[in-house]
Design a protein around this motif. Structure first.
Motif, short mmCIF file in Angstrom:
data_model
loop_
_atom_site.label_atom_id
_atom_site.label_comp_id
_atom_site.label_asym_id
_atom_site.label_seq_id
_atom_site.Cartn_x
_atom_site.Cartn_y
_atom_site.Cartn_z
N HIS A 70 -2.91 18.18 0.51
CA HIS A 70 -3.97 19.19 0.69
C HIS A 70 -3.94 20.31 -0.34
N ARG A 71 -2.78 20.59 -0.95
CA ARG A 71 -2.67 21.81 -1.73
C ARG A 71 -2.17 21.64 -3.17
N ALA A 72 -1.57 20.53 -3.50
CA ALA A 72 -1.02 20.37 -4.86
C ALA A 72 -2.17 20.08 -5.84
N ARG A 73 -2.44 21.02 -6.72
CA ARG A 73 -3.63 20.93 -7.56
C ARG A 73 -3.63 19.72 -8.50
N PRO A 74 -2.52 19.34 -9.13
CA PRO A 74 -2.58 18.14 -9.97
C PRO A 74 -2.94 16.88 -9.18
N PHE A 75 -2.49 16.81 -7.92
CA PHE A 75 -2.84 15.68 -7.07
C PHE A 75 -4.32 15.73 -6.71
N LEU A 76 -4.81 16.92 -6.39
CA LEU A 76 -6.19 17.07 -5.94
C LEU A 76 -7.22 16.85 -7.04
N PHE A 77 -6.84 17.14 -8.28
CA PHE A 77 -7.85 17.17 -9.34
C PHE A 77 -7.56 16.18 -10.48
N SER A 78 -6.76 15.15 -10.21
CA SER A 78 -6.50 14.12 -11.23
C SER A 78 -6.77 12.75 -10.64
N THR A 79 -7.41 11.91 -11.42
CA THR A 79 -7.67 10.54 -10.98
C THR A 79 -6.35 9.81 -10.76
N SER A 80 -6.31 8.98 -9.74
CA SER A 80 -5.08 8.28 -9.38
C SER A 80 -4.73 7.18 -10.38
N HIS A 81 -3.50 6.70 -10.28
CA HIS A 81 -3.00 5.69 -11.21
C HIS A 81 -3.84 4.42 -11.19
N PRO A 82 -3.97 3.76 -12.33
CA PRO A 82 -4.53 2.41 -12.33
C PRO A 82 -3.69 1.50 -11.45
N PRO A 83 -4.28 0.51 -10.82
CA PRO A 83 -3.51 -0.41 -9.98
C PRO A 83 -2.36 -1.07 -10.72
N SER A 84 -2.54 -1.33 -12.02
CA SER A 84 -1.49 -1.98 -12.80
C SER A 84 -0.22 -1.13 -12.83
N VAL A 85 -0.37 0.19 -12.92
CA VAL A 85 0.80 1.07 -12.96
C VAL A 85 1.52 1.07 -11.62
N ALA A 86 0.76 1.17 -10.53
CA ALA A 86 1.38 1.15 -9.21
C ALA A 86 2.14 -0.15 -8.97
N ALA A 87 1.54 -1.27 -9.36
CA ALA A 87 2.18 -2.57 -9.18
C ALA A 87 3.44 -2.67 -10.02
N THR A 88 3.38 -2.17 -11.25
CA THR A 88 4.53 -2.18 -12.14
C THR A 88 5.68 -1.39 -11.52
N CYS A 89 5.38 -0.23 -10.98
CA CYS A 89 6.43 0.60 -10.39
C CYS A 89 7.08 -0.08 -9.18
N MET A 90 6.27 -0.72 -8.35
CA MET A 90 6.84 -1.42 -7.20
C MET A 90 7.77 -2.54 -7.64
N ALA A 91 7.37 -3.26 -8.68
CA ALA A 91 8.23 -4.33 -9.21
C ALA A 91 9.54 -3.75 -9.74
N ALA A 92 9.48 -2.56 -10.34
CA ALA A 92 10.68 -1.93 -10.87
C ALA A 92 11.65 -1.56 -9.75
N PHE A 93 11.14 -1.02 -8.66
CA PHE A 93 12.04 -0.67 -7.55
C PHE A 93 12.67 -1.92 -6.94
N ASP A 94 11.93 -3.02 -6.91
CA ASP A 94 12.51 -4.28 -6.46
C ASP A 94 13.67 -4.70 -7.37
N LEU A 95 13.50 -4.50 -8.67
CA LEU A 95 14.55 -4.87 -9.62
C LEU A 95 15.79 -3.99 -9.46
#
Length: 413
Positions: A275-300
């Protein structure tokens, strides 16, 4: 037939409005600390090509070699094929995709906390969090060597800032005592691993202070994520302080190999930041490719802990050899490294940048760091070892470092 308009060639501006910027750049050139960006021609790897030259790379944050891991690449491609190249909006309007929530849930489970929110970068995670949870009536107690994103977040919060000497817990307590009866919240904040010296923050002792004085405890774990703690869970895990740290910040841009930052903590903290963090509120979210990449990294990280073992073995070997050769990699007047971050202390800014350029000419990418990134007189070559460097590559890097130091008269004690 093409109807494209041919634009005139750009010409140098004659307008005086930005002349002060030119003056600053001229001063940097005079001091020998002006630089131009080096351009990577291929993948981020232990040996790669910058500006067309093959070099051994000791300059990247790719601690575990995940920037080009096949499983991460395939995860990115599959997400792109099925979900597209972008989210199309900020998270609070229409840009929260299921894959974003899955990533946040995976990170929260990995860190052993209730919830997590992902930001566009580690910088915005720090700056956005500090600036949103505190106000002008509050106090921030910050280590003098904390990252610039913490400093900027503190300034944006308009809270009163108290800076304690590096890792000096007694000094931090002195400052807390001065303000303990003042109205307002108190926040203690430290890096988990300090990015320029490679030393580790005194997290348990600072947690003791937070408990004693009722302060909020926050740790920026950017350079500890994937490096310290069980399976790379960070410095908070390393010290067994997960239940004592209110706010953990991490990065997805270093050991994780992709892009972004995150904040972990209670469900209420994360909902508040939604609700209050301005970079979160006013920046477009990650491309799906980045989110998927990060999940694969945590699995590794869970599946291949041997990567972290290799990282530490390489770092120890490299640092031992540097010390034996007579390089100053911290101690006495400068914090001693405790992690794969290895500073070679030079001191003078011009000498530091000249040495870095000489190393590059001999086939070694090792970046010079000078003021204002570090204090005047604290210039250094910052080397970062990775799990993927081979012993022959490390030995060749040591050979170049030693030969260049002897030739230039810089670097060796």
């Amino acid at each position: 037939m093409s109807t494209a308009t041919t634009l005139p060639e750009p010409t140098a501006s004659k307008r005086p409005q930005l002349a002060h910027l030119t003056a600053v750049l001229d001063d940097l050139r005079a001091k020998g600390t002006f630089f131009r960006l080096r351009v990577l021609d291929d993948q981020q790897a232990p040996v790669c090509h910058y500006d067309g030259r093959e070099v051994i790379n000791l300059a990247s944050n790719n601690y575990l070699g995940l920037c080009n891991h096949p499983k991460l690449i395939e995860a990115a491609l599959e997400a792109t094929r099925t979900l597209g190249v972008g989210s199309g909006a900020v998270r609070t309007i229409a840009g929260t995709m299921k894959i974003h929530m899955e990533l946040e849930e995976k990170i929260a489970a990995f860190k052993g906390v209730e919830a997590c929110v992902v930001f566009q970068s580690g910088f915005t995670a720090n700056a956005g969090t500090v600036s949103s949870i505190l106000g002008k009536e509050d106090f921030i107690l910050s280590d003098e060597l904390n990252h610039a994103s913490i400093i900027d977040g503190a300034r944006l919060s308009r809270a009163k800032i108290k800076v304690f000497r590096h890792k000096d817990v007694a000094h931090a307590e002195e400052l807390l005592k001065e303000v303990q009866n003042e109205p307002g919240r108190k926040l203690i904040i430290t890096d988990g691993v300090f990015s320029m010296d490679g030393d580790i923050g005194p997290i348990p002792a600072l947690c003791d202070l937070a408990d004693k004085y009722g302060a909020i405890m926050m740790v920026d774990d950017a350079h500890a994520s994937g490096v310290l703690g069980r399976n790379g869970r960070g410095s908070v895990s390393h010290f067994g302080c997960t239940d004592r740290v209110d706010i953990q910040v991490g990065t997805l841009s270093k050991a994780i190999g992709a892009l972004g930052g995150y904040v972990c903590g209670s469900r209420d903290l994360i909902d508040y930041l939604y609700h209050r963090a301005r970079p979160f509120l006013f920046s477009t979210s990650h491309p799906p490719s980045v989110a998927a990449t990060c999940m694969a990294a945590f699995d590794l990280l869970e599946a291949e802990p041997e990567r972290i073992d290799r990282l530490w073995a390489n770092a120890k070997y490299f640092q031992d050899q540097l010390r034996s050769a007579g390089f100053n990699i911290g101690g006495i007047t400068t914090p001693a490294t405790e992690t794969p971050i290895t500073p070679i202390i030079i001191g003078d800014g011009r000498a530091t940048m000249d040495f870095s350029r000489a190393l590059f000419d001999q086939g070694l990418m090792a970046t010079g760091i000078a003021f204002p990134t570090v204090a005047e007189g604290k210039g250094r070559i910052r080397c970062i070892m990775t799990s993927e460097h081979t012993k022959p590559q490390i030995d060749k890097a040591l050979e170049i470092l030693t030969a260049t130091a002897k030739k230039t008269g810089v670097g060796l004690a």
